[in-house]
Every structure is written in structure tokens, then in C-alpha cells.
Write a protein that holds these residues in place. Structure first.
Motif, PDB file in Angstrom:
ATOM      1  N   ALA A 110      36.935  28.522  42.123  1.00 40.56           N
ATOM      2  CA  ALA A 110      35.908  29.191  42.925  1.00 40.56           C
ATOM      3  C   ALA A 110      34.544  28.935  42.298  1.00 40.56           C
ATOM      4  CB  ALA A 110      36.173  30.688  43.012  1.00 40.56           C
ATOM      5  N   SER A 111      33.590  28.569  43.145  1.00 33.68           N
ATOM      6  CA  SER A 111      32.243  28.302  42.642  1.00 33.68           C
ATOM      7  C   SER A 111      31.463  29.601  42.482  1.00 33.68           C
ATOM      8  CB  SER A 111      31.496  27.376  43.599  1.00 33.68           C
ATOM      9  OG  SER A 111      31.208  28.049  44.816  1.00 33.68           O
ATOM     10  N   ILE A 112      30.426  29.533  41.674  1.00 33.24           N
ATOM     11  CA  ILE A 112      29.541  30.686  41.513  1.00 33.24           C
ATOM     12  C   ILE A 112      28.907  31.035  42.847  1.00 33.24           C
ATOM     13  CG2 ILE A 112      27.367  31.455  40.456  1.00 33.24           C
ATOM     14  CD1 ILE A 112      28.144  29.881  37.974  1.00 33.24           C
ATOM     15  N   ALA A 113      28.563  30.027  43.629  1.00 33.43           N
ATOM     16  CA  ALA A 113      27.932  30.269  44.930  1.00 33.43           C
ATOM     17  C   ALA A 113      28.851  31.049  45.860  1.00 33.43           C
ATOM     18  CB  ALA A 113      27.531  28.943  45.569  1.00 33.43           C
ATOM     19  N   ARG A 148      35.130  23.895  35.653  1.00 32.62           N
ATOM     20  CA  ARG A 148      34.190  22.782  35.490  1.00 32.62           C
ATOM     21  C   ARG A 148      32.769  23.330  35.422  1.00 32.62           C
ATOM     22  NH1 ARG A 148      35.879  22.371  40.930  1.00 32.62           N
ATOM     23  NH2 ARG A 148      34.172  22.719  42.403  1.00 32.62           N
ATOM     24  N   SER A 149      31.971  22.698  34.603  1.00 31.46           N
ATOM     25  CA  SER A 149      30.582  23.105  34.431  1.00 31.46           C
ATOM     26  C   SER A 149      29.685  22.089  35.122  1.00 31.46           C
ATOM     27  CB  SER A 149      30.246  23.191  32.942  1.00 31.46           C
ATOM     28  OG  SER A 149      28.920  23.623  32.752  1.00 31.46           O
ATOM     29  N   GLY A 150      28.739  22.592  35.904  1.00 33.86           N
ATOM     30  CA  GLY A 150      27.843  21.704  36.632  1.00 33.86           C
ATOM     31  C   GLY A 150      26.404  22.119  36.482  1.00 33.86           C
ATOM     32  N   ASP A 151      25.557  21.410  37.187  1.00 31.78           N
ATOM     33  CA  ASP A 151      24.125  21.668  37.102  1.00 31.78           C
ATOM     34  C   ASP A 151      23.658  22.768  38.035  1.00 31.78           C
ATOM     35  OD1 ASP A 151      23.866  19.645  35.214  1.00 31.78           O
ATOM     36  OD2 ASP A 151      23.566  18.108  36.759  1.00 31.78           O
ATOM     37  N   ASP A 152      24.515  23.179  38.965  1.00 31.60           N
ATOM     38  CA  ASP A 152      24.092  24.210  39.905  1.00 31.60           C
ATOM     39  C   ASP A 152      25.262  25.143  40.218  1.00 31.60           C
ATOM     40  OD1 ASP A 152      25.735  22.957  41.935  1.00 31.60           O
ATOM     41  OD2 ASP A 152      24.112  21.521  42.251  1.00 31.60           O
ATOM     42  N   ASP A 153      24.986  26.158  41.053  1.00 31.72           N
ATOM     43  CA  ASP A 153      25.996  27.187  41.312  1.00 31.72           C
ATOM     44  C   ASP A 153      27.089  26.746  42.274  1.00 31.72           C
ATOM     45  OD1 ASP A 153      24.542  27.141  43.627  1.00 31.72           O
ATOM     46  OD2 ASP A 153      23.664  29.130  43.388  1.00 31.72           O
ATOM     47  N   THR A 154      26.948  25.582  42.889  1.00 31.16           N
ATOM     48  CA  THR A 154      28.021  25.087  43.759  1.00 31.16           C
ATOM     49  C   THR A 154      29.005  24.197  43.006  1.00 31.16           C
ATOM     50  OG1 THR A 154      26.653  23.208  44.467  1.00 31.16           O
ATOM     51  CG2 THR A 154      26.587  25.202  45.835  1.00 31.16           C
ATOM     52  N   TYR A 163      35.201  28.335  38.385  1.00 30.76           N
ATOM     53  CA  TYR A 163      36.166  29.015  37.519  1.00 30.76           C
ATOM     54  C   TYR A 163      37.528  29.056  38.206  1.00 30.76           C
ATOM     55  CZ  TYR A 163      32.274  30.701  34.633  1.00 30.76           C
ATOM     56  OH  TYR A 163      31.182  30.782  33.802  1.00 30.76           O
ATOM     57  N   THR A 164      38.583  29.189  37.395  1.00 24.79           N
ATOM     58  CA  THR A 164      39.921  29.400  37.931  1.00 24.79           C
ATOM     59  C   THR A 164      40.445  30.754  37.449  1.00 24.79           C
ATOM     60  OG1 THR A 164      40.867  28.203  36.047  1.00 24.79           O
ATOM     61  CG2 THR A 164      40.519  26.957  38.067  1.00 24.79           C
TER      62      THR A 164
END
Length: 241
Positions: free
Chosen positions: A126-129, A202-208, A212-213
Motif C-alpha cells: 500500500a502506498s502512502i498516497a 519499497r522506498s521512493g521519491d514520492d508518496d505514490t 509498505y506491506t
């Protein structure tokens, strides 16, 4: 190394390992052997339960693959989390918003009761967004509800009022701020990761792209969730998105 015997000492050791949320039977031989002993011998499992009870804990699950899930037995337990325990420097509105953030995140991972009860179901990352959008929608639903279910605690009302009034994000903030919806989600995810309920996928540059699992520990704890109706409202929010 000899196989552990059923004893109060070993029962206490197993409960101790359960309190280390990052511990895994896969890389801890003693933990793995104690779990096998508890699953094989009802008398040892009873000893484990009695040690946990004496510590104001409750054993929810003992799994050879996933470990032992122990939670506070009551709100008075030393291991229970209270609003007053949640991150210093927050006011009541922000703490209530953080509680709602935890519930919204859980609903994103387990949007229906069927998947929550299905141990073969693995929730996708699930993404932060996605979590942020669910939190805002849940808060709006609660604020606009004319007839809240009786078991939705009104003490959390400052939380949903605050979320509806918050900016989605504070772009100039150097770290997650409890004064934005995005910040509340990030703080909640960090707390859940520290408690072994989620993992950074996975870590990315933005909230999309940052995602997290959920862990098995989160699934088991949700099955015992006291705020059931509030969680169901969050699930409906996900389903209607």
C-alpha cells in the motif's frame, strides 16, 4: 544444542521473545524450538498462557512461520498504548488523528472482513498516497455522519475534525508533521513498522512510489480489534474509493 524442556523459565523466555516484534523463528533457533514445543505440548502452551496472563498480556497466535503474537490483556496493562503515550509534543486533536490514521492504514491492507479472516490472502503493498486518501475520506465520513454507531468513540471526534481541516501535506516540512494528513499517515506507518505491524516494501521519491506491506501480526491484532465498527467504516471507505 539440547531440545528445550517444558518449564516456567522456557515459557517466560517464549513470551519475552514475543515482545521483540522484529524477532523471527526463521533466524532464531531457540525461538523456533520453543514455538514447536508450545504447539506440540498443551501443558507447555498453558504455561506460556499463564506467564502471559501474569504479565497482563494475551497470546493471540503461535505460528511456526510467523512467531508469537502477544498483546495487552486490558487497557490497564503496562503494555497497553494510551493516547497519552502517543508521541510527545502532540495536542489531543493530533493524537486522535493519529489513532484514525492507524485504522485507515489497516483498512487499506484488509478492506473486507473476508480477506482479514483468510490466512492465504496476502495483502498487496500500500502506498502512502492510498493510505492518506483513505484517512481523509474516513474523517469526512465520520464528520458528516448524522448517526454514528454507538461503539465509535466520540473522544476521537477532535481527530476527524482536525483531519478535515488539515492541509493534505506540508511541502516545506523536513520531517513528517502531525499538522498534515500526509504527516499523520507517515507517523502512523513509522509507529506500525516499529511495532512489527508493517514493513517498508519499497522506498521512493514520492508518496505514490513509497509503499509498505502488512505483517501477520497486524492481521491477528485486527481480528481482536475493539473498535470494530470504526474499522468497518474505514473498510467501506476503501471499497467506495
Amino acid at each position: 544444542m539440547s531440545t528445550p524442556e517444558p518449564s516456567i523459565q522456557n515459557a517466560a523466555r517464549l513470551v519475552y521473545k514475543a515482545l521483540h516484534t522484529s524477532a523471527s523463528p526463521a533466524n532464531d533457533t531457540v525461538y523456533r524450538e520453543l514455538i514447536a514445543l508450545a504447539r506440540a505440548l498443551p501443558e507447555f502452551r498453558q504455561q506460556v498462557s499463564e506467564v502471559a496472563t501474569g504479565m497482563e498480556l494475551r497470546i493471540l497466535d503461535i505460528s511456526e512461520l510467523r512467531g508469537v503474537v502477544a498483546v495487552a490483556a486490558s487497557p490497564e496493562s503496562r503494555f497497553a498504548v494510551r493516547l497519552s503515550d502517543i508521541r510527545g509534543g502532540m495536542d489531543v486533536k493530533q493524537k486522535c488523528a493519529l489513532v484514525l490514521a492507524h485504522i485507515a492504514i489497516a483498512a487499506v491492507f484488509f478492506p473486507t472482513t473476508d480477506v482479514l479472516d483468510d490466512d492465504s490472502y496476502t495483502p498487496p503493498p500500500a502506498s502512502i498516497a492510498a493510505c492518506r486518501e483513505t484517512l481523509y475520506s474516513l474523517a469526512k465520513r465520520l464528520k458528516e455522519a448524522s448517526d454514528l454507531p454507538p461503539d465509535v468513540p466520540l473522544e476521537l471526534a477532535p481527530g476527524w475534525e482536525a483531519i478535515c481541516a488539515m492541509p493534505q501535506a506540508m511541502r516545506d516540512a523536513k520531517r513528517a508533521s502531525a499538522s498534515s494528513v500526509d504527516g499523520a499517515i507517515r507517523i502512523a506507518l513509522n509507529q506500525m513498522a516499529d511495532s512489527g505491524l508493517v514493513r517498508l516494501d519499497r522506498s521512493g521519491d514520492d508518496d505514490t512510489s513509497t509503499a509498505y506491506t502488512a505483517t501477520h501480526r497486524l492481521r491477528v491484532q485486527l481480528r481482536e480489534l475493539a473498535l470494530r465498527r470504526l474499522y468497518e467504516m474505514a473498510q467501506r471507505t476503501v471499497a467506495e474509493a
